[in-house]
Design a protein around this motif. Structure first.
Motif, mmCIF file in Angstrom:
data_model
loop_
_atom_site.group_PDB
_atom_site.id
_atom_site.type_symbol
_atom_site.label_atom_id
_atom_site.label_comp_id
_atom_site.label_asym_id
_atom_site.label_seq_id
_atom_site.Cartn_x
_atom_site.Cartn_y
_atom_site.Cartn_z
ATOM 1 N N ILE A 226 0.369 -0.872 0.170
ATOM 2 C CA ILE A 226 0.113 -0.323 0.121
ATOM 3 C C ILE A 226 0.761 1.285 -0.142
ATOM 4 C CG2 ILE A 226 -1.677 1.191 1.628
ATOM 5 C CD1 ILE A 226 -3.006 -1.284 1.827
ATOM 6 N N THR A 229 2.574 1.279 -3.454
ATOM 7 C CA THR A 229 1.342 1.826 -4.230
ATOM 8 C C THR A 229 0.688 3.232 -4.448
ATOM 9 O OG1 THR A 229 0.348 0.175 -3.965
ATOM 10 C CG2 THR A 229 -1.498 0.914 -4.879
ATOM 11 N N ARG A 230 0.645 3.728 -3.328
ATOM 12 C CA ARG A 230 0.452 5.105 -3.055
ATOM 13 C C ARG A 230 1.148 6.130 -3.831
ATOM 14 N NH1 ARG A 230 -3.841 5.509 1.639
ATOM 15 N NH2 ARG A 230 -5.310 4.421 0.916
ATOM 16 N N GLU A 235 -3.134 2.600 -7.405
ATOM 17 C CA GLU A 235 -3.977 1.909 -6.782
ATOM 18 C C GLU A 235 -5.047 1.028 -7.576
ATOM 19 O OE1 GLU A 235 -3.326 5.930 -4.711
ATOM 20 O OE2 GLU A 235 -3.500 4.654 -6.516
#
Length: 604
Positions: A226, A229-230, A235
């Motif tokens: 995460i 990904t951010r 996303e």
């Protein structure tokens, strides 16, 4: 507050365990409770008696009402009373059965889990370097739970099913012996059809389980990624990959549901058909007089056929469950029978430590079976290492990654044993010492701070008892914890969350330092103890440590050479050997490896 001595699970030190003979081991786990289990089995048989007795009573009642000339009305009332009694007795006998089995099985669970926990505390640190925590957790939770289920199958279910079959066959032999031939032909046919219908379900189950495992891995990866990904605005791509995996699980689930639905209906039709065949054959025999069989016996035979096939199927279905349970016995045995123990029993206890160490031609090498905290790797450890350390001296260990610094530390703590040479503590070979008593005089501040979900106070006082008044306050001041303590909602009593999630890295490290100092150790080991601190905090901690290290033997491992400049001696390591020894100034003047490392860090 509860008394720990009252709540601590009682262990049986003679708990037998042999993973190579799992069934014998299972029986041995209950050797003090065999009488209670035998009584539980008897109660189980009584409480389940309606399953084989009710068809017999029902047959009697039908015979009474179809032949009133041969049976007085009182027989009807007596059989009705027996029928009602059989049903009502299930309430108290079931309660007694649950009480008997629950006490025995839950005691076994506690004792076995306590035995595993004790074994974990006795296994060598190297064992945990090569075995995943998840696998060990599974043994404590899931494997012991499977043993509980296995107990019910071996001591209750299987004997009860066998007894039901024996009773059905015995009563049939007494009432309508010729129907034993019918049972011998039809029951194996029913079991064969059941096994054939199970094959496609097993295949679909394997497919669905595989898809779930892939989904679990995908979700775990997604959660771990995460932050990345951010940061990369990815996303939608992550969601797309997850959705694709979800669709695969859905499709596999639909195929499994379809096969289950078909299997359920076909199985129902097959067994109802076989029951109908049994009923029709018994009815034909009674109608034609081919066999001496009454109307009640027709009902009895039909009911017993369903009971017989159900019990036979129950036995067949328990076989894979028993195999799974016996495999759990072997799995737990991998821990309880592991020879990779830290042997301390019978060795000399350490009552006092001055802090003099002598490493004499020490060798240690890692292999496929070796491991240590933070060092799951192959290659060289230390080679022919010799070093004399005086009481109260501060020794810094520096060098490139993989030079052997952490290996030396683990040897000094006793987590690893030398494969050659020896380590003397105050003139005594550590191989002959009870390391548990030695470590009572030792504190370690590791590179990775380990905190648990307790209060700040609990984490600092971990492993200590009877702390003198004022000692905690002094440690809080020395570790500069009071600076952020006022910002916590309950101060010292603030719970930290799992792994100390509510604290910054520097705050966690200061608590770890306080935990080490509160023990007032004679030997202190700092393994990158200030790595998570900012420059200002590091300066404060270093000043505190300079005062607190006085009179203690201290080993410091650090990559930032500025943190070891005040050490009495600096040991520079390279490829498992000592390359240089000296003070900060001496090593800089010598212009060797230390000077090169120092120059590189200054440039960085």
């Amino acid at each position: 507050m509860s008394n720990p001595a009252l709540t601590r699970p009682r262990e049986r030190p003679d708990l037998p365990y042999n993973g190579q003979t799992p069934l014998k081991t299972l029986i041995g786990l209950y050797r003090h409770d065999h009488a209670r289990l035998a009584l539980a089995l008897l109660v189980y048989i009584v409480k389940n008696s309606p399953s084989w007795a009710m068809p017999l009573v029902t047959a009697n009642i039908i015979n009474i009402i179809t032949r009133p000339d041969a049976h007085p009305i009182t027989e009807l009332w007596w059989n009705g009373a027996v029928l009602l009694g059989l049903q009502l007795q299930n309430i108290p006998t079931n309660a007694l059965y649950v009480r008997l089995t629950s006490r025995v099985i839950r005691r076994m669970e506690v004792q076995l889990r306590a035995r595993l926990a004790r074994q974990f505390q006795q296994l060598s640190i190297g064992y945990f370097g090569t075995t995943s925590a998840g696998a060990l957790q599974t043994k404590v939770l899931r494997d012991v739970e499977v043993l509980e289920q296995l107990t019910r199958q071996v001591f209750q279910d299987v004997p009860a099913l066998l007894l039901t079959i024996v009773v059905v066959l015995t009563v049939t032999a007494l009432r309508v012996p010729w129907f034993l031939v019918f049972f011998a032909l039809i029951v194996p046919l029913a079991l064969g059809l059941y096994a054939a219908l199970q094959a496609p379900i097993k295949e679909r189950n394997r497919e669905f389980r595989g898809q779930l495992e892939h989904l679990s891995g995908r979700v775990s990866e997604m959660l771990r990624m995460i932050p990345v990904t951010r940061a990369h605005s990815a996303e939608e791509g992550e969601l797309s990959r997850t959705l694709s995996r979800l669709n695969e699980v859905r499709d596999a689930g639909l195929r499994l549901d379809s096969v289950n639905g078909l299997f359920g209906s076909v199985t129902w039709v097959v067994f109802q058909g076989l029951n109908a065949v049994c009923l029709v054959v018994a009815g034909w025999a009674a109608y034609t007089g081919s066999l001496p069989i009454t109307v009640g016996d027709v009902v009895l035979i039909s009911g017993y056929f369903a009971t017989l096939t159900g019990s036979a199927l129950g036995l067949v279905n328990t076989l894979p469950l028993i195999a799974k349970g016996l495999e759990s016995v072997r799995s737990i045995g991998e821990v309880l029978e592991s020879p990779d123990l830290e042997h301390n029993e019978g060795k000399r206890a350490v009552t006092a430590v001055r802090g003099a160490f002598s490493l004499q031609n020490v060798n240690f090498s890692y292999g496929p079976e070796a491991g240590a905290p933070g060092e799951r790797r192959y290659g060289d450890g230390v080679n022919n290492l010799s070093l004399e350390v005086r009481p109260g001296e501060t020794i810094a260990l520096v060098g490139p990654s993989g030079a052997g610094k952490s290996t030396v530390i683990n040897l000094l703590i006793g987590f690893l044993r030398p494969s050659g040479g020896q380590i003397l503590l105050d003139g005594q070979d550590m191989a002959g010492l009870d390391l548990r008593t030695y470590r009572q005089h030792l504190s370690v501040v590791p590179q990775e701070t380990l905190l648990f979900d307790g209060s700040v106070r609990d984490n600092i006082l971990y492993g200590t008892e009877g702390l003198p008044d004022g000692r905690l306050e002094q440690v809080l001041a020395d570790a500069h914890i009071q600076e952020f303590l006022a910002d916590l909602p309950q101060g010292l009593d603030t719970r930290l969350g799992e792994h100390g999630a509510r604290l910054s890295g520097g705050q966690k490290q200061r608590i770890a330092i306080a935990r080490a100092l509160v023990r007032d150790p004679r030997v202190l080991i700092l393994d990158e103890a200030t790595s998570a601190l900012d420059s200002a905090s590091e300066h404060l901690i270093q000043n505190a440590l300079t005062r607190l290290l006085h009179g203690r033997t201290c080993f410091v491992v650090a990559h930032r050479l500025s943190t070891v400049a005040r050490a009495d001696r600096i040991v520079v390591m390279e490829k498992g050997r000592i390359a240089e020894v000296g003070t900060h100034a001496e090593l800089l003047e010598r212009g060797g490896l230390y000077a090169s490392l120092h120059a590189l860090q200054r440039q960085g």
